[in-house]
Design an enzyme around this catalytic site. Structure first.
Site, PDB file in Angstrom:
ATOM      1  N   LYS A   1     -20.818  46.252  -2.112  1.00  8.14           N
ATOM      2  CA  LYS A   1     -22.057  45.330  -1.658  1.00  8.14           C
ATOM      3  C   LYS A   1     -21.665  44.186  -1.632  1.00  8.14           C
ATOM      4  CE  LYS A   1     -26.314  46.407  -3.040  1.00  8.14           C
ATOM      5  NZ  LYS A   1     -27.291  46.924  -4.531  1.00  8.14           N
TER       6      LYS A   1
HETATM    7  C1  E4P Z   1     -30.068  48.394  -3.390  1.00  7.51           C
HETATM    8  O1  E4P Z   1     -29.013  48.316  -3.287  1.00  7.51           O
HETATM    9  C2  E4P Z   1     -30.932  47.037  -4.103  1.00  7.51           C
HETATM   10  O2  E4P Z   1     -30.129  46.087  -4.883  1.00  7.51           O
HETATM   11  C3  E4P Z   1     -32.586  47.511  -4.959  1.00  7.51           C
HETATM   12  O3  E4P Z   1     -33.276  48.525  -4.246  1.00  7.51           O
HETATM   13  C4  E4P Z   1     -32.437  46.063  -4.904  1.00  7.51           C
HETATM   14  O4  E4P Z   1     -34.237  46.419  -5.091  1.00  7.51           O
HETATM   15  P1  E4P Z   1     -35.185  45.326  -5.911  1.00  7.51           P
HETATM   16  O5  E4P Z   1     -35.814  45.005  -4.791  1.00  7.51           O
HETATM   17  O6  E4P Z   1     -36.543  46.458  -6.520  1.00  7.51           O
HETATM   18  O7  E4P Z   1     -34.181  44.568  -7.017  1.00  7.51           O
END
Ligand code: E4P
Length: 249
Positions: free
Chosen positions: A111
């Site tokens: 990521k």
């Molecule tokens: C997934 O890849 C993301 O990091 C996650 O869905 C972020 O979610 P949040 O907005 O609840 O932190």
């Protein structure tokens, strides 16, 4: 249960939770993690509560152990591992982390943020056959930039529109998912949409309606989905309206 076309990923940082979701659903296609979710892992929370301050290398070792425990539990959508980055992190620094993290497990996606430097890291990564998940996507322009930066990749690339965080600032996060999907519909298909920051069952069911390729979902929302008998949604809203109240199971 009728399995949705949308691949379901668990959004979390605890292998035990992933195991429980897998028992509940009968499958888990993949998992996304990030540093904040890893910090909520029960073992890490316990360490922090006991007053232990984790060094950078301890953080990496713990992150590695957690994803190594999750890796065999999930299906073909793999496990996304996020590099530590902020606004000033350069692509080279992200790449160093990304290359190391990619070697942790056989089904990793790295990521990177949808920043200029994150896009540069992704461009180089796909040339090195490192699978990427472009996170923190808040606009169609960012999704278009992901498409351009990763063109020619031999492996699928994920882009993660952040639904809940857009809702939080008064926008409609699911509209971004819908618009990005529409934008990619005339493309070569190398970028798949992974709906992220999912906060509710309505978000998840709307992903099914849009046939979003993937959705990463907190265990709590998946438990709600299971408790409701795995509804597949009959979304009866109009194109322009917000999903929420018109769902039936
Ligand atoms: C997934 O890849 C993301 O990091 C996650 O869905 C972020 O979610 P949040 O907005 O609840 O932190």
């Amino acid at each position: 249960m009728q399995r949705p076309k949308t691949k379901i990923l668990v959004d979390g940082g605890d292998p035990e939770e992933t195991r429980q979701v897998k028992n509940l659903l009968g499958f888990v296609d993949g998992q996304t993690t990030n540093p904040s979710l890893i910090a909520k892992n029960p073992h890490i929370k316990q360490l922090i509560a006991s007053g232990h301050k984790l060094s950078k290398s301890e953080e990496m070792t713990d992150y590695k152990q957690i994803v190594q425990a999750i890796s065999p539990l999930v299906g073909s959508a793999g496990v996304s591992i996020e590099v530590y980055a902020d606004q000033s992190t350069k692509a080279e620094e992200m790449l160093t982390q990304g290359r190391e993290m990619y070697a942790w497990i056989p089904n990793a996606y790295i990521k990177y943020p949808c920043t200029a430097e994150g896009l540069r890291a992704a461009q180089i990564s796909v040339k090195e056959s490192i699978r990427v998940n472009m996170t923190l996507c808040f606009s169609q322009q960012q999704a278009a930039a992901v498409y351009a930066a990763t063109k020619g990749t031999k492996q699928p690339v994920y882009v993660s529109p952040f639904v809940g965080r857009l809702d939080d600032i008064g926008q409609n996060g699911m509209d971004l998912v819908k618009n990005v999907k529409r934008m990619f519909s005339t493309g070569d298909g190398h970028v798949l949409v992974l709906a992220a920051s999912i906060r509710s069952l309505e978000h998840l069911l709307y992903c099914f309606v849009l046939e979003t390729e993937l959705a990463t979902v907190p265990a709590k929302v998946l438990e709600t989905w299971a408790a409701g008998g795995f509804a597949m949604a009959a979304w009866r809203g109009t194109e322009a309206s917000t999903p929420g109240t018109s769902l039936t199971s």
